[in-house]
Scaffold this active site. Sequence first.
Site, mmCIF file in Angstrom:
data_model
loop_
_atom_site.group_PDB
_atom_site.id
_atom_site.type_symbol
_atom_site.label_atom_id
_atom_site.label_comp_id
_atom_site.label_asym_id
_atom_site.label_seq_id
_atom_site.Cartn_x
_atom_site.Cartn_y
_atom_site.Cartn_z
ATOM 1 N N HIS A 1 -20.661 -62.488 -51.474
ATOM 2 C CA HIS A 1 -20.485 -61.216 -52.177
ATOM 3 C C HIS A 1 -21.507 -61.025 -53.282
ATOM 4 O O HIS A 1 -21.930 -59.901 -53.563
ATOM 5 C CB HIS A 1 -19.064 -61.114 -52.733
ATOM 6 C CG HIS A 1 -18.058 -60.663 -51.718
ATOM 7 N ND1 HIS A 1 -16.728 -60.938 -51.798
ATOM 8 C CD2 HIS A 1 -18.221 -59.949 -50.581
ATOM 9 C CE1 HIS A 1 -16.101 -60.416 -50.769
ATOM 10 N NE2 HIS A 1 -16.982 -59.808 -50.016
ATOM 11 N N GLU B 1 -29.423 -65.094 -32.086
ATOM 12 C CA GLU B 1 -28.817 -65.828 -33.199
ATOM 13 C C GLU B 1 -28.720 -67.327 -32.935
ATOM 14 O O GLU B 1 -28.405 -68.089 -33.849
ATOM 15 C CB GLU B 1 -27.416 -65.279 -33.481
ATOM 16 C CG GLU B 1 -27.411 -63.830 -33.910
ATOM 17 C CD GLU B 1 -26.020 -63.239 -33.911
ATOM 18 O OE1 GLU B 1 -25.528 -62.939 -35.005
ATOM 19 O OE2 GLU B 1 -25.430 -63.084 -32.828
ATOM 20 N N ASN C 1 -30.005 -64.985 -40.410
ATOM 21 C CA ASN C 1 -29.043 -65.860 -41.093
ATOM 22 C C ASN C 1 -28.409 -66.846 -40.125
ATOM 23 O O ASN C 1 -28.379 -68.054 -40.360
ATOM 24 C CB ASN C 1 -27.953 -65.019 -41.776
ATOM 25 C CG ASN C 1 -28.458 -64.266 -42.976
ATOM 26 O OD1 ASN C 1 -29.496 -64.594 -43.532
ATOM 27 N ND2 ASN C 1 -27.733 -63.238 -43.382
ATOM 28 N N CYS D 1 -33.035 -57.994 -37.935
ATOM 29 C CA CYS D 1 -32.035 -57.255 -38.714
ATOM 30 C C CYS D 1 -31.358 -58.138 -39.746
ATOM 31 O O CYS D 1 -30.419 -57.712 -40.407
ATOM 32 C CB CYS D 1 -30.994 -56.603 -37.801
ATOM 33 S SG CYS D 1 -29.960 -57.774 -36.901
#
Length: 551
Positions: A188, A413, A436, A484
Amino acid sequence: MPDGSAPLRGIGVSPGVAGGPLLRVAEVSALPPAGAVADPAAEADRAVAALAEVVAELTRRADRTGEKTLVDVLRAQAMMADDPMLSDAVREHVAAGMDGPHAVDAAFATHRAAFEAAGGYLAERVADLDDLRNRTVAICLGRPMPGVPSPGHRYVLTARDLAPADTVDLDPEQVVALVTEDGGPTSHTAILARALGLPAVVACAGVRDLAEDTTVLVDGGTGVVGVDVDPAEVAAAEAVDRDHLSAAAVTSGPGRTADGHPVALLANIGSARDLGAADGAEGVGLFRTELLFLDRSREPDLDEQAEAYRAVFAALPGRRVVIRTLDAGADKPLPFLHQTDEPNPALGVRGLRLARQRPELLHTQLAAIARAAERTGAEVWVMAPMVSTRAEAAEFADAVHAAGLPRAGVMIEVPAAALRAGQLLQVVDFLSIGTNDLSQYTFAADRQSGALAELLDPWQPALLRLIAEVGAAGRAAGKPVGVCGEAAADPLLAPVLTGLGMTSLSMSGRALPRVRAALADHTYPDCERVARLALDADDPEQARKAVAGEP
């Protein structure tokens, strides 16, 4: 980075340079010794009422903030505190003899352990649980809530991890940058820093050991935090960064290199409310649909999904919108799926793999996307997460086309998909790299582990080598290949990615001007040259220096 004490290093998650004295978020004091409980029923009621007060306060904060991303985060956190399982656990602990504050602490500890064991998305929410625990205990004890300092001057804020509720009262005129010891690229802190446009570094070991008022200089692009920096050097570095940002803001239009090579600059969004921050984008490169499903006791039906998707498509007539099918399951569990526990959720049934168990989930979503796309004028592309094989890609493409949607793609990924990108492009129309997860799976390093931050750096040459494989496959097939992940938001890395064959870069809206300007400063041959420099480097630091032209 100016000289001073040895700099600290973490993961840069929001670009920009800013500095000032370091101040930390106040932490709650330790629990007092357990007390005797004369009336367990009344004690349990008081503890559960404290939980309800936290829910109400988070809801009030969400109602008064104008930042859409923060609204979503606060409402999600309020739902966590409102979980009946949590209040039931508090009552059980009181019934077993605990006082209210200790019962709250024990209930949150159980939830925390479960989230950590699940890994992935749930592990990223541990900081939210800690904040909810601290607030509830403070109410039980009648103590003030922990919060962000307001000294009346500019400063850099540090914490173990920043709680979403704290940022509501964060004054951007005072807080110039964020540095946390924990967290990762999808925490966050990272999400909110990008939404607020603040330079930020996460997973920065040792930052909380620094004395308060130590002057630091934060580079949210490189992840370097200078320590004991002369204030004059801080001012000079900030001035250079402002000049770069001002020059970047002047650029507009489609992304392209200095010699006209096109690179589509797209935005990452979670709902139609995020479109305002993506005004300068050529379209959407990642529309995350899981926000519509999370924290739901039932699956959103076809009509509800179609309405949510149409709101985005209708706002972007004539522009590309790449919508990702549900990226949930395992580490992002959905209550209505009733999935069994898995020993290693990050390697379990998630993303497209859910369609094996619940094919109707994918079919309903594709039907909703197709209905939403009708007469909106948007160029809708559909992609699936967590694809590993050609067979999976082919089956997904068939489902997309059967739903009447023209363009099907998949996320890259996992290394298996990157290494077989050419075969995947035989059956799909485009590929999109999620840096990621690709980093996490390439280096066997949980992306929330601060101790492994160096392995999760998007400048790792091994990761760039996999991206190069995908780019080469795209060129050979004559099909689009993009990034992305938030690695696309790094202005220094953007020309490298372009040189590796990426035809689009998708990122948070605030990062677009810097990336557009960086591309405009390089010819395509320049991009290919810096890409080779990065690939040939021994480590991320050497790669950055080589591309930046530093000795």
